[in-house]
Write a protein that holds these residues in place. Structure first.
Motif, PDB file in Angstrom:
ATOM      1  N   TRP A 196       0.817  -1.212   0.000  1.00 12.46           N
ATOM      2  CA  TRP A 196       0.000   0.000   0.000  1.00 12.46           C
ATOM      3  C   TRP A 196       0.853   1.264   0.000  1.00 12.46           C
ATOM      4  O   TRP A 196       0.408   2.331   0.426  1.00 12.46           O
ATOM      5  CB  TRP A 196      -1.002   0.009   1.162  1.00 12.46           C
ATOM      6  N   VAL A 197       2.063   1.134  -0.501  1.00 14.57           N
ATOM      7  CA  VAL A 197       2.987   2.272  -0.588  1.00 14.57           C
ATOM      8  C   VAL A 197       2.903   2.860  -1.995  1.00 14.57           C
ATOM      9  O   VAL A 197       3.073   2.132  -2.977  1.00 14.57           O
ATOM     10  CB  VAL A 197       4.433   1.815  -0.290  1.00 14.57           C
ATOM     11  N   PRO A 198       2.661   4.160  -2.122  1.00 11.97           N
ATOM     12  CA  PRO A 198       2.614   4.760  -3.461  1.00 11.97           C
ATOM     13  C   PRO A 198       3.934   4.566  -4.199  1.00 11.97           C
ATOM     14  O   PRO A 198       5.011   4.575  -3.590  1.00 11.97           O
ATOM     15  CB  PRO A 198       2.376   6.251  -3.171  1.00 11.97           C
ATOM     16  N   THR A 227      -6.675  -8.574  -5.558  1.00 15.04           N
ATOM     17  CA  THR A 227      -6.020  -7.507  -4.796  1.00 15.04           C
ATOM     18  C   THR A 227      -4.985  -6.770  -5.634  1.00 15.04           C
ATOM     19  O   THR A 227      -4.831  -5.547  -5.506  1.00 15.04           O
ATOM     20  CB  THR A 227      -5.343  -8.095  -3.541  1.00 15.04           C
ATOM     21  N   TYR A 228      -4.288  -7.482  -6.505  1.00 10.75           N
ATOM     22  CA  TYR A 228      -3.257  -6.850  -7.331  1.00 10.75           C
ATOM     23  C   TYR A 228      -3.845  -5.903  -8.378  1.00 10.75           C
ATOM     24  O   TYR A 228      -3.119  -5.071  -8.923  1.00 10.75           O
ATOM     25  CB  TYR A 228      -2.439  -7.909  -8.070  1.00 10.75           C
ATOM     26  N   SER A 237      -5.814  -0.734  -8.120  1.00 10.85           N
ATOM     27  CA  SER A 237      -4.855  -0.990  -7.067  1.00 10.85           C
ATOM     28  C   SER A 237      -3.534  -0.301  -7.356  1.00 10.85           C
ATOM     29  O   SER A 237      -3.111  -0.168  -8.513  1.00 10.85           O
ATOM     30  CB  SER A 237      -4.608  -2.496  -6.924  1.00 10.85           C
ATOM     31  N   VAL A 238      -2.847   0.101  -6.301  1.00 13.64           N
ATOM     32  CA  VAL A 238      -1.506   0.689  -6.422  1.00 13.64           C
ATOM     33  C   VAL A 238      -0.536  -0.285  -7.073  1.00 13.64           C
ATOM     34  O   VAL A 238       0.438   0.126  -7.718  1.00 13.64           O
ATOM     35  CB  VAL A 238      -0.997   1.130  -5.029  1.00 13.64           C
ATOM     36  N   ASP A 241       0.589   0.054 -10.677  1.00 17.57           N
ATOM     37  CA  ASP A 241       1.737   0.930 -10.943  1.00 17.57           C
ATOM     38  C   ASP A 241       3.036   0.143 -10.892  1.00 17.57           C
ATOM     39  O   ASP A 241       3.929   0.331 -11.725  1.00 17.57           O
ATOM     40  CB  ASP A 241       1.798   2.069  -9.928  1.00 17.57           C
ATOM     41  N   TYR A 242       3.155  -0.744  -9.920  1.00 21.21           N
ATOM     42  CA  TYR A 242       4.384  -1.522  -9.790  1.00 21.21           C
ATOM     43  C   TYR A 242       4.559  -2.507 -10.943  1.00 21.21           C
ATOM     44  O   TYR A 242       5.679  -2.752 -11.399  1.00 21.21           O
ATOM     45  CB  TYR A 242       4.406  -2.259  -8.446  1.00 21.21           C
ATOM     46  N   PHE A 243       3.466  -3.062 -11.422  1.00 20.34           N
ATOM     47  CA  PHE A 243       3.549  -4.019 -12.520  1.00 20.34           C
ATOM     48  C   PHE A 243       3.795  -3.345 -13.866  1.00 20.34           C
ATOM     49  O   PHE A 243       4.557  -3.854 -14.690  1.00 20.34           O
ATOM     50  CB  PHE A 243       2.262  -4.842 -12.610  1.00 20.34           C
ATOM     51  N   HIS A 244       3.144  -2.188 -14.093  1.00 20.88           N
ATOM     52  CA  HIS A 244       3.111  -1.623 -15.444  1.00 20.88           C
ATOM     53  C   HIS A 244       3.809  -0.272 -15.613  1.00 20.88           C
ATOM     54  O   HIS A 244       4.267   0.037 -16.718  1.00 20.88           O
ATOM     55  CB  HIS A 244       1.652  -1.485 -15.897  1.00 20.88           C
ATOM     56  N   GLU A 245       3.902   0.536 -14.573  1.00 18.55           N
ATOM     57  CA  GLU A 245       4.492   1.868 -14.707  1.00 18.55           C
ATOM     58  C   GLU A 245       5.938   1.924 -14.216  1.00 18.55           C
ATOM     59  O   GLU A 245       6.787   2.543 -14.846  1.00 18.55           O
ATOM     60  CB  GLU A 245       3.651   2.905 -13.945  1.00 18.55           C
TER      61      GLU A 245
END
Length: 277
Positions: A196-198, A227-228, A237-238, A241-245
């Motif tokens: 849950w960290v931006p 959840t992902y 979900s945030v 961002d981790y997966f794609h950005e």
């Protein structure tokens, strides 16, 4: 490769439903190679910090046994972070023995200062950190914005146990993460996770300290199998961002550090990583 260092089962006593089938389904759907799982059944207090009634308390040994059965059923996919109960139980010979007997699947110790209503530096917690040092595993701790779970206490614990790695899960949930970011630079054995960290916080951590201090974690399946992707209301979900950005914004090496290489080093998962390549 993706290693999720912050996954759960259990939690019904405090209003969550997270079971083994949900974890496996999410891993398969979203391409997660390995998950480190803690059993939330071992929570000691509710969301209002009231002690759970005796009939809802699950011993740390029983909670660990459920997690062991899960990991044994899915070798090479599930590791365990035993959830401790320092408030109502404390360290027991049985708990230590179960950890020693299952050392091959024990990846960490898990403390939840909020749902145990106890600081990581409380004397009742310290025997668990001594066990972590004996097992040569890190400690994962929930961090937030209350007195018990402030990141400052995990920093203090890290200074007390320099041979043990400590992971600040959430980097201070409900805060702007600034304290956790500051503390990362003050102890070599202190790390953060992305739960849950931006993404902006993770980018700031990389800018300040390089890519070796943060690792991927999610709280999956707290919002269900997806959840992902989104919460129960369908809001993004945030973790998208981790997966794609994120891979567009940092080097491939740094991205691999965040998503699995740091976890391989801190949790001693080189055998798991070798089998996945």
């Amino acid at each position: 490769m993706i290693i999720d260092t912050h996954v759960h089962i259990g939690g019904e006593a405090v209003g969550f439903h997270m079971d083994e089938g949900m974890v496996i389904a999410a891993m398969e759907k979203y391409g997660i190679d390995f998950s480190i799982v803690s059993n939330s059944d071992a929570g000691e207090v509710d969301h209002q910090q009231n002690l759970l009634p005796e009939e809802l308390q699950v011993s740390q040994e029983e909670a660990l046994e459920r997690a062991i059965r899960f990991a044994r059923k899915y070798p090479g996919k599930i590791g365990i972070a035993p959830w401790i109960k320092p408030l109502t139980q404390g360290m027991t010979g049985e708990f230590e023995e179960k950890n020693m007997q299952n050392r091959d699947i024990i990846c960490a110790m898990k403390i939840h200062p909020y749902h145990s209503h106890i600081s990581p530096t409380d004397r009742r917690v310290l025997p668990y950190f001594e066990l972590a040092e004996k097992l040569n595993v890190p400690v994962i701790s929930h961090t937030g914005n209350s007195e018990d779970d402030s990141p400052i206490h995990l920093y203090e614990a890290a200074k007390m146990f320099p041979k043990v790695s400590f992971i600040m899960a959430h980097m201070g949930l409900g805060t702007d993460n600034s304290l956790a970011l500051e503390l990362l630079g003050k102890a070599d054995n202190l790390y953060g996770d992305t739960t849950w960290v931006p993404m902006s916080t993770t980018l700031k951590a990389i800018e300040m300290y390089g890519s070796k201090r943060i690792m991927f974690g999610s709280d999956m399946p707290i919002d269900g199998v997806d959840t992902y992707a989104h919460n129960p209301k369908g809001e993004r979900s945030v973790y998208q961002d981790y997966f794609h950005e994120l891979p567009k914004l940092i080097s491939r090496e740094a991205y691999e550090d965040i998503m699995y290489k740091n976890a391989v080093e801190v949790f001693h998962l080189s055998d798991i990583a070798a089998k996945k390549r």
